[in-house]
Design a protein around this motif. Structure first.
Motif, PDB file in Angstrom:
ATOM      1  N   PHE A  32       0.810  -1.207   0.000  1.00  0.00           N
ATOM      2  CA  PHE A  32       0.000   0.000   0.000  1.00  0.00           C
ATOM      3  C   PHE A  32       0.849   1.265   0.000  1.00  0.00           C
ATOM      4  CE2 PHE A  32       0.562  -1.619   4.290  1.00  0.00           C
ATOM      5  CZ  PHE A  32       1.145  -0.541   4.929  1.00  0.00           C
ATOM      6  N   ALA A  33       2.195   1.152   0.047  1.00  0.00           N
ATOM      7  CA  ALA A  33       3.063   2.335   0.105  1.00  0.00           C
ATOM      8  C   ALA A  33       4.414   1.998  -0.498  1.00  0.00           C
ATOM      9  CB  ALA A  33       3.213   2.817   1.540  1.00  0.00           C
ATOM     10  N   ASN A  34       4.414   1.675  -1.771  1.00  0.00           N
ATOM     11  CA  ASN A  34       5.619   1.161  -2.414  1.00  0.00           C
ATOM     12  C   ASN A  34       6.870   2.023  -2.286  1.00  0.00           C
ATOM     13  OD1 ASN A  34       4.844  -1.376  -3.272  1.00  0.00           O
ATOM     14  ND2 ASN A  34       3.758  -0.553  -5.038  1.00  0.00           N
ATOM     15  N   PRO A  35       6.779   3.357  -2.204  1.00  0.00           N
ATOM     16  CA  PRO A  35       8.019   4.117  -2.096  1.00  0.00           C
ATOM     17  C   PRO A  35       8.794   3.876  -0.805  1.00  0.00           C
ATOM     18  CG  PRO A  35       6.248   5.523  -2.872  1.00  0.00           C
ATOM     19  CD  PRO A  35       5.626   4.241  -2.424  1.00  0.00           C
ATOM     20  N   TRP A  36       8.151   3.360   0.228  1.00  0.00           N
ATOM     21  CA  TRP A  36       8.872   3.127   1.473  1.00  0.00           C
ATOM     22  C   TRP A  36       9.899   2.013   1.289  1.00  0.00           C
ATOM     23  CZ3 TRP A  36       4.887   2.910   6.066  1.00  0.00           C
ATOM     24  CH2 TRP A  36       4.245   4.149   6.155  1.00  0.00           C
ATOM     25  N   THR A  37      10.990   2.093   2.037  1.00  0.00           N
ATOM     26  CA  THR A  37      11.914   0.965   2.102  1.00  0.00           C
ATOM     27  C   THR A  37      11.510   0.088   3.274  1.00  0.00           C
ATOM     28  OG1 THR A  37      13.477   2.004   3.618  1.00  0.00           O
ATOM     29  CG2 THR A  37      13.795   2.439   1.258  1.00  0.00           C
ATOM     30  N   MET A  38      12.067  -1.114   3.320  1.00  0.00           N
ATOM     31  CA  MET A  38      11.747  -2.040   4.401  1.00  0.00           C
ATOM     32  C   MET A  38      12.072  -1.435   5.760  1.00  0.00           C
ATOM     33  SD  MET A  38      13.075  -5.943   4.867  1.00  0.00           S
ATOM     34  CE  MET A  38      14.813  -5.517   4.957  1.00  0.00           C
ATOM     35  N   THR A  78      21.456   2.079  -1.517  1.00  0.00           N
ATOM     36  CA  THR A  78      20.172   1.925  -2.219  1.00  0.00           C
ATOM     37  C   THR A  78      20.018   0.506  -2.750  1.00  0.00           C
ATOM     38  OG1 THR A  78      21.122   2.625  -4.347  1.00  0.00           O
ATOM     39  CG2 THR A  78      20.203   4.345  -2.922  1.00  0.00           C
ATOM     40  N   ALA A  79      20.862  -0.411  -2.248  1.00  0.00           N
ATOM     41  CA  ALA A  79      20.911  -1.757  -2.821  1.00  0.00           C
ATOM     42  C   ALA A  79      19.566  -2.468  -2.747  1.00  0.00           C
ATOM     43  CB  ALA A  79      21.989  -2.593  -2.124  1.00  0.00           C
ATOM     44  N   MET A  80      18.972  -2.538  -1.544  1.00  0.00           N
ATOM     45  CA  MET A  80      17.724  -3.290  -1.433  1.00  0.00           C
ATOM     46  C   MET A  80      16.559  -2.615  -2.150  1.00  0.00           C
ATOM     47  SD  MET A  80      18.531  -6.095  -0.306  1.00  0.00           S
ATOM     48  CE  MET A  80      16.859  -6.713  -0.346  1.00  0.00           C
ATOM     49  N   PRO A  81      16.344  -1.295  -1.995  1.00  0.00           N
ATOM     50  CA  PRO A  81      15.270  -0.679  -2.794  1.00  0.00           C
ATOM     51  C   PRO A  81      15.465  -0.870  -4.296  1.00  0.00           C
ATOM     52  CG  PRO A  81      15.952   0.803  -1.049  1.00  0.00           C
ATOM     53  CD  PRO A  81      16.920  -0.334  -1.035  1.00  0.00           C
ATOM     54  N   ASP A  82      16.729  -0.785  -4.764  1.00  0.00           N
ATOM     55  CA  ASP A  82      16.986  -0.970  -6.191  1.00  0.00           C
ATOM     56  C   ASP A  82      16.650  -2.395  -6.630  1.00  0.00           C
ATOM     57  OD1 ASP A  82      17.775   1.630  -6.416  1.00  0.00           O
ATOM     58  OD2 ASP A  82      19.929   1.210  -6.464  1.00  0.00           O
ATOM     59  N   ILE A  83      17.028  -3.379  -5.792  1.00  0.00           N
ATOM     60  CA  ILE A  83      16.734  -4.769  -6.130  1.00  0.00           C
ATOM     61  C   ILE A  83      15.229  -5.009  -6.138  1.00  0.00           C
ATOM     62  CG2 ILE A  83      16.895  -7.150  -5.270  1.00  0.00           C
ATOM     63  CD1 ILE A  83      19.737  -6.379  -4.245  1.00  0.00           C
ATOM     64  N   LEU A  84      14.535  -4.452  -5.135  1.00  0.00           N
ATOM     65  CA  LEU A  84      13.106  -4.706  -5.002  1.00  0.00           C
ATOM     66  C   LEU A  84      12.259  -3.971  -6.034  1.00  0.00           C
ATOM     67  CD1 LEU A  84      12.779  -4.809  -1.120  1.00  0.00           C
ATOM     68  CD2 LEU A  84      12.739  -6.738  -2.700  1.00  0.00           C
ATOM     69  N   LYS A  85      12.885  -3.127  -6.838  1.00  0.00           N
ATOM     70  CA  LYS A  85      12.169  -2.573  -7.993  1.00  0.00           C
ATOM     71  C   LYS A  85      11.884  -3.654  -9.024  1.00  0.00           C
ATOM     72  CE  LYS A  85      14.287   2.027  -7.644  1.00  0.00           C
ATOM     73  NZ  LYS A  85      15.284   2.945  -8.281  1.00  0.00           N
ATOM     74  N   HIS A  86      12.649  -4.738  -8.954  1.00  0.00           N
ATOM     75  CA  HIS A  86      12.495  -5.858  -9.880  1.00  0.00           C
ATOM     76  C   HIS A  86      11.723  -6.973  -9.180  1.00  0.00           C
ATOM     77  CE1 HIS A  86      15.547  -4.091 -12.565  1.00  0.00           C
ATOM     78  NE2 HIS A  86      16.179  -3.779 -11.459  1.00  0.00           N
ATOM     79  N   ARG A  87      10.590  -7.345  -9.712  1.00  0.00           N
ATOM     80  CA  ARG A  87       9.815  -8.450  -9.140  1.00  0.00           C
ATOM     81  C   ARG A  87      10.565  -9.758  -9.340  1.00  0.00           C
ATOM     82  NH1 ARG A  87       5.093 -11.652 -10.926  1.00  0.00           N
ATOM     83  NH2 ARG A  87       3.739 -12.020  -9.124  1.00  0.00           N
ATOM     84  N   CYS A  88      10.488 -10.633  -8.362  1.00  0.00           N
ATOM     85  CA  CYS A  88      11.065 -11.970  -8.518  1.00  0.00           C
ATOM     86  C   CYS A  88      10.171 -12.757  -9.479  1.00  0.00           C
ATOM     87  CB  CYS A  88      11.161 -12.676  -7.167  1.00  0.00           C
ATOM     88  SG  CYS A  88      11.955 -14.293  -7.256  1.00  0.00           S
ATOM     89  N   LYS A  89      10.634 -12.900 -10.705  1.00  0.00           N
ATOM     90  CA  LYS A  89       9.808 -13.508 -11.757  1.00  0.00           C
ATOM     91  C   LYS A  89       9.802 -15.034 -11.701  1.00  0.00           C
ATOM     92  CE  LYS A  89      10.858  -9.587 -14.797  1.00  0.00           C
ATOM     93  NZ  LYS A  89      11.827  -8.975 -13.860  1.00  0.00           N
ATOM     94  N   ALA A  90      10.833 -15.610 -11.142  1.00  0.00           N
ATOM     95  CA  ALA A  90      10.877 -17.069 -11.047  1.00  0.00           C
ATOM     96  C   ALA A  90       9.783 -17.559 -10.106  1.00  0.00           C
ATOM     97  CB  ALA A  90      12.239 -17.523 -10.534  1.00  0.00           C
ATOM     98  N   PRO A  91       9.114 -18.677 -10.425  1.00  0.00           N
ATOM     99  CA  PRO A  91       8.135 -19.237  -9.491  1.00  0.00           C
ATOM    100  C   PRO A  91       8.759 -19.398  -8.112  1.00  0.00           C
ATOM    101  CG  PRO A  91       8.084 -20.408 -11.577  1.00  0.00           C
ATOM    102  CD  PRO A  91       9.259 -19.489 -11.653  1.00  0.00           C
ATOM    103  N   THR A  92       8.013 -19.001  -7.077  1.00  0.00           N
ATOM    104  CA  THR A  92       8.573 -18.929  -5.731  1.00  0.00           C
ATOM    105  C   THR A  92       7.696 -19.639  -4.720  1.00  0.00           C
ATOM    106  OG1 THR A  92       9.618 -16.791  -6.210  1.00  0.00           O
ATOM    107  CG2 THR A  92       9.306 -17.348  -3.897  1.00  0.00           C
ATOM    108  N   ALA A  93       8.358 -20.323  -3.779  1.00  0.00           N
ATOM    109  CA  ALA A  93       7.704 -20.914  -2.611  1.00  0.00           C
ATOM    110  C   ALA A  93       8.256 -20.247  -1.363  1.00  0.00           C
ATOM    111  CB  ALA A  93       7.948 -22.414  -2.557  1.00  0.00           C
ATOM    112  N   ILE A  94       7.383 -19.944  -0.423  1.00  0.00           N
ATOM    113  CA  ILE A  94       7.788 -19.380   0.861  1.00  0.00           C
ATOM    114  C   ILE A  94       7.399 -20.364   1.962  1.00  0.00           C
ATOM    115  CG2 ILE A  94       7.507 -17.508   2.511  1.00  0.00           C
ATOM    116  CD1 ILE A  94       8.926 -16.588  -0.015  1.00  0.00           C
ATOM    117  N   ALA A  95       8.371 -20.731   2.786  1.00  0.00           N
ATOM    118  CA  ALA A  95       8.119 -21.559   3.960  1.00  0.00           C
ATOM    119  C   ALA A  95       8.128 -20.652   5.182  1.00  0.00           C
ATOM    120  CB  ALA A  95       9.180 -22.651   4.088  1.00  0.00           C
TER     121      ALA A  95
END
Length: 399
Positions: free
Chosen positions: A208-214, A329-346
């Motif tokens: 709901f607030a994409n410009p924020w960093t983690m 700016t490493a993490m915000p820059d990386i998170l601009k790119h969606r993880c396109k590979a199929p993903t599983a979260i445990a």
């Protein structure tokens, strides 16, 4: 494999005796009355670990065990990577790279290598894998970055180079902690080779607030889960309350490592007792249960010994500054790119935090979401069977 060089761990007797001498001469302070873990490392646990490490821990036994796995080094761009590479005899085996985080090493996955490569030998008939376990740059026997700015994206490039040079044009990846970030990089920026990602940590921007960093989100003036209740389920609130608790009570180490890692590094690189306290206190906080019931004392000290013998604690901590430091700016820059590979979260119940599934689904190509019955931040050591079962089920259909 023509460019891979055979590698065996060989710590000298002088280095082992030097470590033991420092431990026997360690100056340990006395605690406040009635204090356990509230102020940091528990004094009696500290004394017990120092005494065991100095007098009873058998590094030679651990070294022989680690050397039972095939190890190599390889030039992967700026960095020489150290890695375990165990191939399965199964012609249908899937190439898999396992990625550790901090404060850990490649030994995180020691319980999983043989069950994944040779499931029949341990009584299983499940999907098998060719397993590659690199030491991330700056950790253990891998090269240490020589310039500022070498963070998760550069690590992902090195790991992708490693897999390609090993002949794996298509592979899958699993990681937690910073290893989960590197796996994200593989799935976002190298998805033409990384066919699928499995992670036991979630990293994303709020939907709901994409410009924020983690970290900006984590430092909000009110607990996140209470500030936005309309967007969240009970499970979401539980996961985000963990993030709020982490920021308020557990993130002091990260604040130092993301700002002044070299200052702390001088102390930890010179004092094995200090190194032990810095790592054990965090591991005690992040497991699901009593520490030594989850991870054995020998496993814990093998990990810490690797930081000591390879003098890699400072280079490992610099990853925080490169990834989430005040100027990074490493993490915000990386998170601009969606993880396109199929993903599983445990989702393990004592993970430091878990972002809401709806947020994660916008950041990842999410195909599987598994709520685990037990386990904490160090899933590969605490609950390897649960982790492997979920990986096998997901990767059998996504590779």
């Amino acid at each position: 494999m023509s460019s891979a060089r055979d590698f065996r761990i060989a710590i000298s007797d002088a280095d082992i005796k030097g470590l033991q001498a420092k431990l026997r001469n360690a100056r340990l302070h006395e605690p406040l009355e009635g204090v356990g873990w509230e102020y940091g490392m528990h004094s009696q646990v500290m004394k017990d670990f120092v005494e065991y490490w100095a007098n009873d821990f058998d590094w030679g036994k651990q070294e022989r065990y680690l050397n039972s796995y095939k190890q190599f080094t390889m030039d992967c761009g700026e960095i020489d990577l150290h890695f375990v590479h165990e191939r399965s005899p199964d012609p249908a085996a899937i190439p898999l790279v396992l990625l550790h985080g901090w404060p850990c090493n490649f030994t995180d996955f020691h319980k999983m290598i043989r069950p994944l490569t040779q499931p029949a030998e341990v009584g299983g008939t499940q999907q098998s894998f060719h397993v590659v376990v690199p030491s991330l740059p700056g950790f253990a026997f891998s090269g240490q970055p020589k310039r500022p700015g070498y963070g998760p994206q550069q690590m992902g490039e090195a790991v992708n180079t490693l897999m390609l040079k090993l002949g794996y044009d298509r592979y899958v990846a699993q990681g937690g902690d910073f290893g989960g970030m590197v796996a994200y990089v593989l799935g976002a920026l190298h998805f033409e080779h990384c066919a699928a990602v499995h992670s036991n940590i979630t990293i994303c921007l709020p939907s709901f607030a994409n410009p924020w960093t983690m970290l900006q989100m984590a430092n909000a003036s009110l607990p996140i889960a209470r500030k936005y209740p309309l967007f969240l389920s009970a499970e979401d609130i539980k996961g985000l309350d963990g993030l709020s608790t982490y920021v308020k009570e557990e993130s002091g180490y990260a604040e130092i490592q993301k700002t002044k890692p070299d200052t702390l590094g001088y102390a930890l690189n010179d004092s094995p007792a200090g190194l032990l306290a810095w790592i054990i206190e965090k591991m005690w906080r992040w497991v699901d249960g009593e520490l030594e019931a989850c991870i054995s004392k020998d496993e814990l000290l093998t990990n810490i010994s690797l930081f000591w013998f390879t003098q890699s604690i400072t280079s490992s901590m610099r990853l925080y500054r490169e990834a989430i430091g005040p100027q990074s700016t490493a993490m915000p820059d990386i998170l601009k790119h969606r993880c396109k590979a199929p993903t599983a979260i445990a989702v393990f119940p004592k993970e430091i935090w878990t972002y809401p599934k709806s947020w994660v689904a916008k950041q990842y190509n999410l195909k599987r979401w598994t709520i685990m019955p037990a386990g904490g931040h160090f899933a590969a050591l605490e609950k390897p069977e649960l982790l492997m079962d979920d990986m096998r089920a997901f990767f059998a259909e996504n590779h």
